[in-house]
Scaffold this motif. Structure first.
Motif, short mmCIF file in Angstrom:
data_model
loop_
_atom_site.label_atom_id
_atom_site.label_comp_id
_atom_site.label_asym_id
_atom_site.label_seq_id
_atom_site.Cartn_x
_atom_site.Cartn_y
_atom_site.Cartn_z
N ARG A 62 30.27 -8.09 88.78
CA ARG A 62 31.07 -6.88 88.66
C ARG A 62 30.49 -5.93 87.63
O ARG A 62 30.23 -4.76 87.94
CB ARG A 62 32.53 -7.23 88.34
N PRO A 63 30.28 -6.35 86.38
CA PRO A 63 29.66 -5.42 85.42
C PRO A 63 28.22 -5.08 85.77
O PRO A 63 27.76 -3.98 85.45
CB PRO A 63 29.75 -6.19 84.09
N LEU A 64 27.51 -6.01 86.43
CA LEU A 64 26.16 -5.70 86.85
C LEU A 64 26.16 -4.54 87.84
O LEU A 64 25.39 -3.58 87.71
CB LEU A 64 25.51 -6.93 87.48
N GLY A 65 27.05 -4.61 88.83
CA GLY A 65 27.16 -3.52 89.79
C GLY A 65 27.58 -2.22 89.12
O GLY A 65 27.09 -1.14 89.47
N LYS A 66 28.51 -2.32 88.18
CA LYS A 66 28.96 -1.13 87.44
C LYS A 66 27.79 -0.49 86.69
O LYS A 66 27.65 0.74 86.68
CB LYS A 66 30.07 -1.53 86.47
N GLY A 67 26.98 -1.32 86.06
CA GLY A 67 25.83 -0.80 85.33
C GLY A 67 24.82 -0.14 86.25
O GLY A 67 24.25 0.90 85.91
N ILE A 68 24.59 -0.73 87.42
CA ILE A 68 23.65 -0.15 88.38
C ILE A 68 24.15 1.22 88.85
O ILE A 68 23.38 2.19 88.94
CB ILE A 68 23.44 -1.10 89.57
N ARG A 69 25.43 1.32 89.15
CA ARG A 69 25.99 2.60 89.59
C ARG A 69 25.88 3.66 88.49
O ARG A 69 25.57 4.83 88.76
CB ARG A 69 27.44 2.42 90.04
N ALA A 70 26.12 3.25 87.25
CA ALA A 70 26.00 4.19 86.13
C ALA A 70 24.56 4.65 85.97
O ALA A 70 24.29 5.83 85.70
CB ALA A 70 26.50 3.54 84.84
N ASP A 71 23.63 3.73 86.16
CA ASP A 71 22.21 4.07 86.07
C ASP A 71 21.83 5.09 87.14
O ASP A 71 21.14 6.07 86.87
CB ASP A 71 21.37 2.80 86.22
#
Length: 368
Positions: A62-71
């Protein structure tokens, strides 16, 4: 893609049913650049992060996906926060699937974090995180069956992050290490870094030639009795040796020759203000050091001070103490030897010689 133990087959089946897996793997295979391949890799990871079967068993997705989207959105600070959250929050690692894979995925997440830091211009922090995760790349690649999509994905990941690790190192001035990392990126498949490799190889060759020329001029001036001019050239050579090492050390032979010539001058050269400034910076860096990068910063400052004031004996002792703290015993030995040469009548000379034997022993043990 390794998701977590026996969950792998089920996870892949789930994303294939959703129609996501095959297109993204094909994009990775046909992409024209490492950037495009890495984007496809992350599209797959991001979709997995929104697949209940995956994030329920592996909450860190979940946070990994969130970080990718933010990137993707250019919100690198938000990406940094998400990746840190994934690494540090124990709640994401409690399941039977996530817990055994925490060491591997923590290193992987550090790669994402390092890149987010690089994008924000936080070069030292980026290098610190990349230095922790880069050694794991070969084992990540070897997790997959040779020639499998899994292995290709990890190669793309490794190629991309080595590319940006190299850029971070280059920005820090560590050209030697940057060149080494660019070569790894190329071996992993980032063909576009060949231009960076050629550029840095040319730069390194030019600097090496410049060092040789400075030494040649120094020796000629010394032979002609022009000691102050010789000292200037030896100091230039000493500075170049530091640059060639990536600000990690200086050539001990050049250092000793520089000290010898400086001691022959009457009056001896004064300590320039610039040397005092760098020595102060080094002292502050040591006091504030919380990790190896802090000590590396201190060493860089000490080297600048030494190149500016080669007869300032205390610099060699202080730098040697930092080297010893870092476990770099040969460097510590070299600097203490220079201390005795710069201050032959030092009252602690006998104590320093005993310390040299200790460092010599430790350095030899480290080579075994």
């Amino acid at each position: 893609m390794r998701i977590g133990g026996r969950l792998l087959a089920v996870a892949l089946l789930a994303v294939m049913v959703c129609g996501c897996y095959i297109p993204e793997v094909e994009k990775m295979k046909t992409a024209a650049s490492t950037e495009e391949s890495y984007r496809a890799w992350n599209e797959l990871i991001e979709r997995l992060s929104r697949t209940p079967l995956i994030y329920q068993a592996n909450p860190y997705y979940r946070p990994l996906g969130k970080g990718i989207r933010a990137d993707w959105a250019g919100n690198y600070r938000q990406a940094e926060e998400a990746f840190r959250d994934a690494i540090e929050n124990p709640a994401y690692w409690q399941t039977q699937y996530a817990s055994p894979h925490r060491p591997m995925w923590t290193l992987t997440l550090r790669g994402y974090l390092a890149n987010a830091l690089f994008r924000q211009g936080k070069i030292e922090a980026s290098i610190q995180n990349y230095s922790m995760t880069e050694p794991s790349f070969p084992s990540l690649i070897n997790r997959g069956r040779p020639g499998s999509d899994d292995q290709k994905g990890w190669k793309i990941f490794s190629a991309y992050h080595c590319k940006y690790y190299g850029r971070a190192l280059e920005k820090s001035g560590d050209i030697k290490r940057a060149l080494e990392i660019y070569r790894k990126s190329f071996r992993y498949g980032a063909s576009e870094v060949s231009a960076d490799i050629t550029r840095l190889e040319t730069m390194e060759a030019s600097r090496a030639q410049g060092l040789k020329e400075s030494l040649r001029q120094a020796e000629r001036a010394e032979q002609n009795g022009q000691l102050r001019e010789a000292l200037g050239h030896y100091r230039e050579a000493l500075s170049m040796s530091a640059v060639l090492s990536g600000s990690k050390s200086i050539d001990p032979q050049i250092a000793r020759k520089t000290i010898e010539v400086a001691r022959r001058l009457d009056p001896p050269p004064a300590v320039p203000e610039d040397a005092r400034r760098h020595a102060a910076f080094a002292s502050i860096s040591v006091k504030e050091a919380k990790d190896p990068s802090g000590y590396e910063k201190a060493i860089g400052e000490y080297l600048r001070a030494v190149c500016s004031a080669p007869l300032w004996a205390d610099l060699y002792v202080n730098a040697a103490l930092v080297y010893e703290q870092m476990g770099r015993y040969q460097n510590a030995h070299d600097f203490l030897s220079c201390y005795l040469l710069a201050a032959p009548g030092a009252p602690d000379a006998a104590q320093i010689r005993t310390k040299l034997y200790e460092l010599e022993f430790k350095a030899q043990q480290g080579k075994k």
